[in-house]
Write a protein that holds these residues in place. Sequence first.
Motif, PDB file in Angstrom:
ATOM      1  N   ALA A  37       0.833  -1.424   0.040  1.00 15.29           N
ATOM      2  CA  ALA A  37       0.071  -0.109   0.158  1.00 15.29           C
ATOM      3  C   ALA A  37       0.398   1.257  -0.145  1.00 15.29           C
ATOM      4  N   LEU A  38       2.267   1.191   0.724  1.00 16.58           N
ATOM      5  CA  LEU A  38       2.895   2.240   1.145  1.00 16.58           C
ATOM      6  C   LEU A  38       3.690   2.703  -0.254  1.00 16.58           C
ATOM      7  N   ASN A  39       3.667   2.091  -1.282  1.00 15.76           N
ATOM      8  CA  ASN A  39       4.404   2.557  -2.572  1.00 15.76           C
ATOM      9  C   ASN A  39       3.294   2.345  -3.338  1.00 15.76           C
ATOM     10  N   SER A  40       2.577   2.343  -3.725  1.00 13.34           N
ATOM     11  CA  SER A  40       1.115   2.217  -4.472  1.00 13.34           C
ATOM     12  C   SER A  40       1.148   3.429  -5.304  1.00 13.34           C
ATOM     13  N   SER A  41       1.256   3.168  -5.980  1.00 12.85           N
ATOM     14  CA  SER A  41       0.798   4.503  -7.157  1.00 12.85           C
ATOM     15  C   SER A  41      -0.421   4.960  -6.039  1.00 12.85           C
ATOM     16  N   GLY A  42      -1.236   5.082  -5.339  1.00 12.80           N
ATOM     17  CA  GLY A  42      -2.927   6.093  -4.994  1.00 12.80           C
ATOM     18  C   GLY A  42      -1.700   6.455  -4.493  1.00 12.80           C
ATOM     19  N   MET A  43      -0.842   6.596  -3.371  1.00  5.13           N
ATOM     20  CA  MET A  43       0.311   7.404  -3.014  1.00  5.13           C
ATOM     21  C   MET A  43       0.573   8.592  -3.302  1.00  5.13           C
ATOM     22  N   TYR A  44       0.687   8.678  -4.892  1.00  2.00           N
ATOM     23  CA  TYR A  44       0.905  10.476  -5.203  1.00  2.00           C
ATOM     24  C   TYR A  44      -0.900  10.933  -5.461  1.00  2.00           C
ATOM     25  N   GLU A  45      -1.788  10.108  -5.662  1.00  2.00           N
ATOM     26  CA  GLU A  45      -3.162  11.245  -5.297  1.00  2.00           C
ATOM     27  C   GLU A  45      -3.742  11.492  -4.096  1.00  2.00           C
ATOM     28  N   SER A  46      -4.281  12.470  -3.607  1.00  2.00           N
ATOM     29  CA  SER A  46      -4.667  13.297  -2.544  1.00  2.00           C
ATOM     30  C   SER A  46      -5.669  12.137  -1.608  1.00  2.00           C
ATOM     31  N   ASP A  47      -6.009  11.924  -2.175  1.00  2.00           N
ATOM     32  CA  ASP A  47      -7.629  10.977  -1.459  1.00  2.00           C
ATOM     33  C   ASP A  47      -7.269   9.453  -1.264  1.00  2.00           C
ATOM     34  N   GLN A  48      -6.915   9.082  -2.124  1.00  2.00           N
ATOM     35  CA  GLN A  48      -6.164   7.482  -2.021  1.00  2.00           C
ATOM     36  C   GLN A  48      -5.227   7.393  -0.914  1.00  2.00           C
ATOM     37  N   ARG A  49      -3.974   8.120  -1.320  1.00  2.00           N
ATOM     38  CA  ARG A  49      -3.090   8.932  -0.138  1.00  2.00           C
ATOM     39  C   ARG A  49      -3.962   8.922   1.383  1.00  2.00           C
ATOM     40  N   ASP A  50      -4.570   9.797   1.029  1.00  2.00           N
ATOM     41  CA  ASP A  50      -5.669   9.911   2.766  1.00  2.00           C
ATOM     42  C   ASP A  50      -5.965   8.385   3.655  1.00  2.00           C
ATOM     43  N   ALA A  51      -6.363   7.998   2.554  1.00  2.00           N
ATOM     44  CA  ALA A  51      -7.474   6.285   3.149  1.00  2.00           C
ATOM     45  C   ALA A  51      -6.749   5.122   3.360  1.00  2.00           C
ATOM     46  N   ILE A  52      -5.281   5.501   2.679  1.00  2.00           N
ATOM     47  CA  ILE A  52      -4.090   4.413   2.837  1.00  2.00           C
ATOM     48  C   ILE A  52      -3.379   4.389   4.525  1.00  2.00           C
TER      49      ILE A  52
END
Length: 279
Positions: A122-137
């Motif tokens: 999760a912490l190395n996913s591309s979602g970390m580069y999008e604000s909403d997804q990063r907050d959810a992670i």
Amino acid sequence: MSLSDDGGYGDNRGPETGQTRTRLPDSGGDGYGSGRRPRAGVSSRNLVTAVGIVVLLIAAIAFANRTDTTPSGSSDSPASPHTQPTAPTGTKPVTGKNGTIASGFAKSEQGAQSAAANYAVALNSSGMYESDQRDAIVDAVYPPSAAAARKESLRKSYTDPKFLAGAGLKADGSPPSGTTFVSRAIPVGTKTVQFKGNTAKVAVWYSLLFGVAGQGSQNPVTENWYTSTMQLQWVNGDWKVADVQQKTGPAPIGSDQTAATAGDLSKAVQGFGGFTYAR
């Protein structure tokens, strides 16, 4: 034809009388009777020997085909204390998920390793580069007491123009038109460094695919290897990340496989979803 009384071959008649002499098989006083018994004895011994050989052959075959019924993990063959293979133990390590991230890990070494592996993904996913997804992670991985501060710290890092440019992304965190951004971790193994009560320290060794796939990309997708050591805490019935330390390697020697074209790699990334649950 039979042996004559005088030791030669004849018709069982005496040399002069012409009388017939009968030899009983169980006669103990006749030399011929006692002389025939060793023949019977030899036959008996030969029979016993043959039976013995057959028995030995059967025993040898049975031994060669025997099945070892001792379980591989039995106490008779203790595992080396220096190895901790990432393998199923029969205990279900997770019971639910928080968004796209597994949750409800068991309070055990296996549960801690499973949590660490999933959090590394999760912490190395591309979602970390999008604000909403990063907050959810962050909400799923960190304890509530640390989530707010962690969100602010990560926001500064992931919105830094220089950081984004180095990753081949535009100022808003998106990849150039017609390309696909790739950031995908693949855990190779986990190791419990320390486990005590409500805390655990787990190392995760993983490969990371990172870059921008597509024609004209200035940051092509490459493979890198890392080891992340996570300090975990048992909070509200689940493992949460208290701290993460990352170092490079150990990295294997690169193979001589032909690299995929930018188009093929983009199709692969879009067609094969990344794992959201490990172990």
